[in-house]
Write an enzyme that holds these catalytic residues in place. Structure first.
Site, PDB file in Angstrom:
ATOM      1  N   ASN A  31       1.349   2.447  -8.478  1.00  0.00           N
ATOM      2  CA  ASN A  31       0.897   1.996  -9.803  1.00  0.00           C
ATOM      3  C   ASN A  31       1.719   0.763 -10.169  1.00  0.00           C
ATOM      4  O   ASN A  31       2.904   0.876 -10.470  1.00  0.00           O
ATOM      5  CB  ASN A  31       1.110   3.129 -10.815  1.00  0.00           C
ATOM      6  CG  ASN A  31       0.833   2.692 -12.244  1.00  0.00           C
ATOM      7  OD1 ASN A  31       0.287   1.612 -12.485  1.00  0.00           O
ATOM      8  ND2 ASN A  31       1.227   3.525 -13.201  1.00  0.00           N
ATOM      9  N   GLU A  91       2.740  14.214 -13.787  1.00  0.00           N
ATOM     10  CA  GLU A  91       3.851  13.295 -14.026  1.00  0.00           C
ATOM     11  C   GLU A  91       4.615  13.734 -15.269  1.00  0.00           C
ATOM     12  O   GLU A  91       4.200  13.430 -16.389  1.00  0.00           O
ATOM     13  CB  GLU A  91       3.339  11.871 -14.240  1.00  0.00           C
ATOM     14  CG  GLU A  91       2.672  11.269 -13.038  1.00  0.00           C
ATOM     15  CD  GLU A  91       2.683   9.748 -13.118  1.00  0.00           C
ATOM     16  OE1 GLU A  91       3.294   9.132 -12.240  1.00  0.00           O
ATOM     17  OE2 GLU A  91       2.102   9.191 -14.061  1.00  0.00           O
ATOM     18  N   HIS A 140      -2.727   7.973 -18.004  1.00  0.00           N
ATOM     19  CA  HIS A 140      -1.299   7.786 -17.705  1.00  0.00           C
ATOM     20  C   HIS A 140      -0.493   7.958 -19.004  1.00  0.00           C
ATOM     21  O   HIS A 140      -0.964   7.574 -20.075  1.00  0.00           O
ATOM     22  CB  HIS A 140      -1.069   6.397 -17.109  1.00  0.00           C
ATOM     23  CG  HIS A 140       0.318   6.222 -16.583  1.00  0.00           C
ATOM     24  ND1 HIS A 140       1.386   5.928 -17.399  1.00  0.00           N
ATOM     25  CD2 HIS A 140       0.815   6.338 -15.324  1.00  0.00           C
ATOM     26  CE1 HIS A 140       2.484   5.871 -16.663  1.00  0.00           C
ATOM     27  NE2 HIS A 140       2.169   6.115 -15.398  1.00  0.00           N
ATOM     28  N   SER A 186       9.698   8.759 -10.835  1.00  0.00           N
ATOM     29  CA  SER A 186      10.918   8.388 -10.098  1.00  0.00           C
ATOM     30  C   SER A 186      10.892   8.818  -8.628  1.00  0.00           C
ATOM     31  O   SER A 186      11.913   9.237  -8.077  1.00  0.00           O
ATOM     32  CB  SER A 186      12.165   8.935 -10.804  1.00  0.00           C
ATOM     33  OG  SER A 186      12.316   8.324 -12.080  1.00  0.00           O
ATOM     34  N   GLU A 200       1.838   6.383 -20.259  1.00  0.00           N
ATOM     35  CA  GLU A 200       2.044   5.148 -21.039  1.00  0.00           C
ATOM     36  C   GLU A 200       0.802   4.828 -21.871  1.00  0.00           C
ATOM     37  O   GLU A 200       0.905   4.288 -22.974  1.00  0.00           O
ATOM     38  CB  GLU A 200       2.429   3.996 -20.087  1.00  0.00           C
ATOM     39  CG  GLU A 200       3.861   4.154 -19.615  1.00  0.00           C
ATOM     40  CD  GLU A 200       4.189   3.514 -18.279  1.00  0.00           C
ATOM     41  OE1 GLU A 200       3.389   2.701 -17.781  1.00  0.00           O
ATOM     42  OE2 GLU A 200       5.257   3.840 -17.717  1.00  0.00           O
ATOM     43  N   LYS A 241       1.418  -1.178 -12.703  1.00  0.00           N
ATOM     44  CA  LYS A 241       1.597  -1.410 -14.148  1.00  0.00           C
ATOM     45  C   LYS A 241       1.334  -2.890 -14.456  1.00  0.00           C
ATOM     46  O   LYS A 241       0.391  -3.462 -13.942  1.00  0.00           O
ATOM     47  CB  LYS A 241       2.987  -0.936 -14.581  1.00  0.00           C
ATOM     48  CG  LYS A 241       3.233   0.520 -14.139  1.00  0.00           C
ATOM     49  CD  LYS A 241       4.401   1.174 -14.789  1.00  0.00           C
ATOM     50  CE  LYS A 241       4.515   2.612 -14.256  1.00  0.00           C
ATOM     51  NZ  LYS A 241       5.505   3.406 -14.924  1.00  0.00           N
ATOM     52  N   GLY A 263      10.087   6.401 -14.837  1.00  0.00           N
ATOM     53  CA  GLY A 263      10.926   5.245 -15.137  1.00  0.00           C
ATOM     54  C   GLY A 263      12.364   5.588 -15.490  1.00  0.00           C
ATOM     55  O   GLY A 263      13.091   4.761 -16.042  1.00  0.00           O
TER      56      GLY A 263
HETATM   57  P1  PGA Z   1       8.072   5.521 -11.679  1.00  0.00           P
HETATM   58  O1  PGA Z   1       6.641   5.493 -12.422  1.00  0.00           O
HETATM   59  O2  PGA Z   1       7.795   5.869 -10.237  1.00  0.00           O
HETATM   60  O3  PGA Z   1       8.616   4.128 -11.851  1.00  0.00           O
HETATM   61  O4  PGA Z   1       8.896   6.561 -12.365  1.00  0.00           O
HETATM   62  C1  PGA Z   1       5.662   6.446 -12.122  1.00  0.00           C
HETATM   63  C2  PGA Z   1       4.411   6.216 -12.928  1.00  0.00           C
HETATM   64  O5  PGA Z   1       4.507   5.742 -14.065  1.00  0.00           O
HETATM   65  O6  PGA Z   1       3.292   6.494 -12.456  1.00  0.00           O
END
Ligand code: PGA
Length: 262
Positions: free
Chosen positions: A19, A176, A104, A222, A106, A21, A182
């Protein structure tokens, strides 16, 4: 309920999605994907990259003929119309995208998407033939309050309402935990596996045990090259959704090679 848990299942084909982003330019995407195609030509796992809308077309061109599929990170559920700033499912397909991330955390947190809205997006994506990676997961407060299962059940029930078992063949789940995204605070393999098992049991209740058994459930939050193996060895973890570690060719390739070796 007939579903008997991960140990009874055949292991799924692993599906790894990066992803990106709001990162990278078109030129960077082309260079990255051309190298990734070469680095993964011997691999047999499924690989996806969810890229910014502006580079779906260039990314799809660079990935053509390889096993890497290109997808979007969101869409709007209308066919077309006066929705300034939004993108439709057919526009994503037109640009060369074959899948889409929906829900997601976010999107849920920053853009106030709730599970009923997410449900409309899932329905539209599936009706247009886009594969859906549906993201679910609890926040830190919910985790600490012991509400993980309640939250997951609610998100799954609402997000998948009205979706038939046949349509579910084109749905991938991504668990997730929001506290792991993050943060460098990956869920332990045991915590992740317990949540995955619970998601699969809930899917069995909602859509039947066959759907539950066949559904790919990715873990995200992560993930890096060091923790990939211990996560993927869990019976109910069938893939990974990767943010930061998908941004550099070296770490993403390393993760894919670890998955291939499993
Ligand atoms: P990350 O993000 O691997 O940087 O923790 C995962 C995601 O947001 O899908």
């Amino acid at each position: 309920m007939q579903y008997l848990g991960g140990h009874m299942m055949r292991k799924h084909p692993v599906f790894i999605v990066g992803n990106w982003k709001m990162y990278k330019t078109i030129v960077e995407a082309r260079t990255f994907i051309s190298s990734l195609v070469l680095a993964t030509s011997h691999c047999s796992i499924q690989i996806g990259l969810a890229v910014p809308f502006t580079m779906i077309s260039a990314a799809a061109d660079a990935a053509r003929g390889s096993l890497i599929s290109i997808g979007a990170q969101n869409l709007f559920e209308a066919e077309e119309g006066g929705y300034t700033g939004e993108i439709s499912a057919s526009q994503i397909k037109d640009a060369g995208g074959s899948f889409v991330l929906i829900g997601h955390s976010e999107r849920r947190q920053l853009f106030h998407e709730d599970s009923l809205w997410i449900n409309r997006k899932v329905k539209k994506s599936l009706s247009e033939g886009l594969r859906v990676v549906l993201c679910v997961g609890e926040t830190l407060e919910q985790h600490q309050a012991g509400q993980t299962q309640t939250v997951l059940r609610d998100q799954l029930t609402k997000s998948l309402q009205g979706i038939t078992p046949e349509e579910c063949e084109n749905v991938v789940l991504a668990y997730e935990p929001v506290w792991a995204i993050g943060t460098n605070r990956t869920a332990t393999p045991e915590i992740a596996e317990a949540a995955h098992q619970f998601c699969r049991l809930t899917i069995a209740e909602l859509k039947g045990s066959l759907v539950a058994e066949q559904m790919i459930i990715q873990y995200g939050g992560s993930v890096n090259a060091e923790n990939t193996a211990e996560l993927l060895v869990q019976p109910d973890i069938n893939g990974l959704l990767i943010g930061r570690a998908s941004l550099t060719l070296e770490s993403f390739t390393k993760i894919i090679q670890t998955c291939t070796a499993q």
